[in-house]
Enzyme design. Sequence first.
Site, mmCIF file in Angstrom:
data_model
loop_
_atom_site.group_PDB
_atom_site.id
_atom_site.type_symbol
_atom_site.label_atom_id
_atom_site.label_comp_id
_atom_site.label_asym_id
_atom_site.label_seq_id
_atom_site.Cartn_x
_atom_site.Cartn_y
_atom_site.Cartn_z
ATOM 1 N N THR A 65 -9.618 -4.257 -8.111
ATOM 2 C CA THR A 65 -8.514 -4.496 -7.194
ATOM 3 C C THR A 65 -7.706 -5.763 -7.512
ATOM 4 O O THR A 65 -8.248 -6.718 -8.093
ATOM 5 C CB THR A 65 -9.079 -4.609 -5.752
ATOM 6 O OG1 THR A 65 -8.063 -5.074 -4.872
ATOM 7 C CG2 THR A 65 -10.254 -5.581 -5.675
ATOM 8 N N ASP A 66 -6.457 -5.765 -7.072
ATOM 9 C CA ASP A 66 -5.618 -6.970 -7.148
ATOM 10 C C ASP A 66 -6.178 -8.085 -6.258
ATOM 11 O O ASP A 66 -5.840 -9.255 -6.437
ATOM 12 C CB ASP A 66 -4.175 -6.639 -6.726
ATOM 13 C CG ASP A 66 -4.081 -5.986 -5.345
ATOM 14 O OD1 ASP A 66 -5.032 -5.288 -4.929
ATOM 15 O OD2 ASP A 66 -3.049 -6.167 -4.672
ATOM 16 N N TRP A 115 -2.425 -1.754 -3.941
ATOM 17 C CA TRP A 115 -1.653 -1.097 -2.884
ATOM 18 C C TRP A 115 -1.595 0.430 -3.116
ATOM 19 O O TRP A 115 -0.516 1.037 -3.168
ATOM 20 C CB TRP A 115 -0.233 -1.686 -2.837
ATOM 21 C CG TRP A 115 -0.157 -3.116 -2.446
ATOM 22 C CD1 TRP A 115 -1.137 -4.074 -2.575
ATOM 23 C CD2 TRP A 115 0.977 -3.795 -1.870
ATOM 24 N NE1 TRP A 115 -0.669 -5.281 -2.118
ATOM 25 C CE2 TRP A 115 0.619 -5.148 -1.681
ATOM 26 C CE3 TRP A 115 2.261 -3.386 -1.513
ATOM 27 C CZ2 TRP A 115 1.506 -6.087 -1.147
ATOM 28 C CZ3 TRP A 115 3.133 -4.327 -0.985
ATOM 29 C CH2 TRP A 115 2.758 -5.656 -0.801
ATOM 30 N N TYR A 164 -14.201 -8.789 0.640
ATOM 31 C CA TYR A 164 -13.962 -7.556 -0.117
ATOM 32 C C TYR A 164 -13.649 -7.898 -1.580
ATOM 33 O O TYR A 164 -14.257 -7.347 -2.507
ATOM 34 C CB TYR A 164 -12.806 -6.773 0.521
ATOM 35 C CG TYR A 164 -12.249 -5.664 -0.349
ATOM 36 C CD1 TYR A 164 -12.959 -4.482 -0.549
ATOM 37 C CD2 TYR A 164 -11.015 -5.817 -0.987
ATOM 38 C CE1 TYR A 164 -12.439 -3.477 -1.353
ATOM 39 C CE2 TYR A 164 -10.488 -4.813 -1.785
ATOM 40 C CZ TYR A 164 -11.207 -3.647 -1.965
ATOM 41 O OH TYR A 164 -10.700 -2.655 -2.787
ATOM 42 N N THR A 187 -14.186 -0.211 1.325
ATOM 43 C CA THR A 187 -12.779 -0.604 1.143
ATOM 44 C C THR A 187 -12.143 -1.202 2.416
ATOM 45 O O THR A 187 -10.964 -1.517 2.397
ATOM 46 C CB THR A 187 -11.930 0.613 0.700
ATOM 47 O OG1 THR A 187 -12.103 1.663 1.652
ATOM 48 C CG2 THR A 187 -12.314 1.095 -0.684
ATOM 49 N N ALA A 203 -16.288 2.940 -2.820
ATOM 50 C CA ALA A 203 -16.403 1.506 -2.492
ATOM 51 C C ALA A 203 -16.325 1.301 -0.993
ATOM 52 O O ALA A 203 -15.816 2.154 -0.256
ATOM 53 C CB ALA A 203 -15.268 0.724 -3.176
#
Length: 277
Positions: free
Chosen positions: A101-102, A150, A125, A62, A60
């Site tokens: 992702t969070d 994280w 993102y 990131t 990805a």
Amino acid sequence: MKMLITGGTGQLGRAFSELTNIADVQLFSFSSRELNVTDTQQIRTIFNQIRPDAVIHAGAFTAVDAAESQADAAFKVNVTGTRNIAAACLHYSSKLIYISTDYVFDGKSSHPYTEFDQPNPLNIYGRSKLEGEKIAARICPRLYIVRTSWLYGLGHNFIHTILKLAKEREFLTIVNDQIGSPTNSLDLAQGIMTLVHTWDYGTYHMSNKGQCTWHEFAREIVRLTGQSVDIRPISTAELALPAARPAYSVLRNYMLELAGGDYFRSWQEGLQDYIKK
Ligand SMILES: NC(=O)c1ccc[n+]([C@@H]2O[C@H](COP(=O)([O-])OP(=O)(O)OC[C@H]3O[C@@H](n4cnc5c(N)ncnc54)[C@H](OP(=O)(O)O)[C@@H]3O)[C@@H](O)[C@H]2O)c1
């Protein structure tokens, strides 16, 4: 099981080759140079050679802050690239594990986010990763979406940065108003490996249990490594980074709970293990 990994040089990608209990799995792991998810010809060639049973799509764009000024590049990799991988999985009947992702959440919740909470990303993102989820779901029927938070593992990460700065500086200033769950990439790789052996398709949260701020995380890193540097709390606003971040992005592994139990350990245990190695 033949398992192809995109983003094989990243923190999560590298964790798969550290797993020891995967005798039934043959790993085929690729860097972005070997398998660029935006290059459909490269994808065709590699999928045709390997014919994977499962694909871990960890590759990805990131760089959260860089994405704010490079939105096209982020969307090209995280959305178009995911579309390309999903289409190849459809063609070869491979299971697809899309890592998300969070940061798909806005952080306004007062309780840990479950898979049934509404995403509302704050930055480019997060938006591109959420669109990646959607496009994968439209194309690939055998899909697991795995959201984590994280992440740290082999390679460049927050822990290394803190340990390096702790040696160089008298004091560190670390953000104390973002709350999340630091996650050991080996724990995540193990969780994914368990999931991919099932037919339990769907969206999953997979993070180490518990929560902390970046400041608390840094203090624990320093404590466990016996350093004595002063770590001072600052606010996100003081850092003035290009991308907005969710203030609260704790994930609850609710789908695992519903399936019989959340087997993830606490973030403190995950960190302790990482530091011991
Ligand atoms: N790190 C976190 O805190 C975190 C949190 C939640 C979710 N995630 C998600 O978890 C996944 C793994 O993250 P990570 O921390 O392991 O990432 P990372 O360490 O930043 O590595 C990113 C990986 O993506 C690869 N990549 C970049 N562009 C690519 C392209 N065009 N085609 C193929 N591969 C490409 C990179 O390859 P090269 O090195 O060869 O360029 C690298 O292997 C990502 O999907 C990320 O969105 C990460």
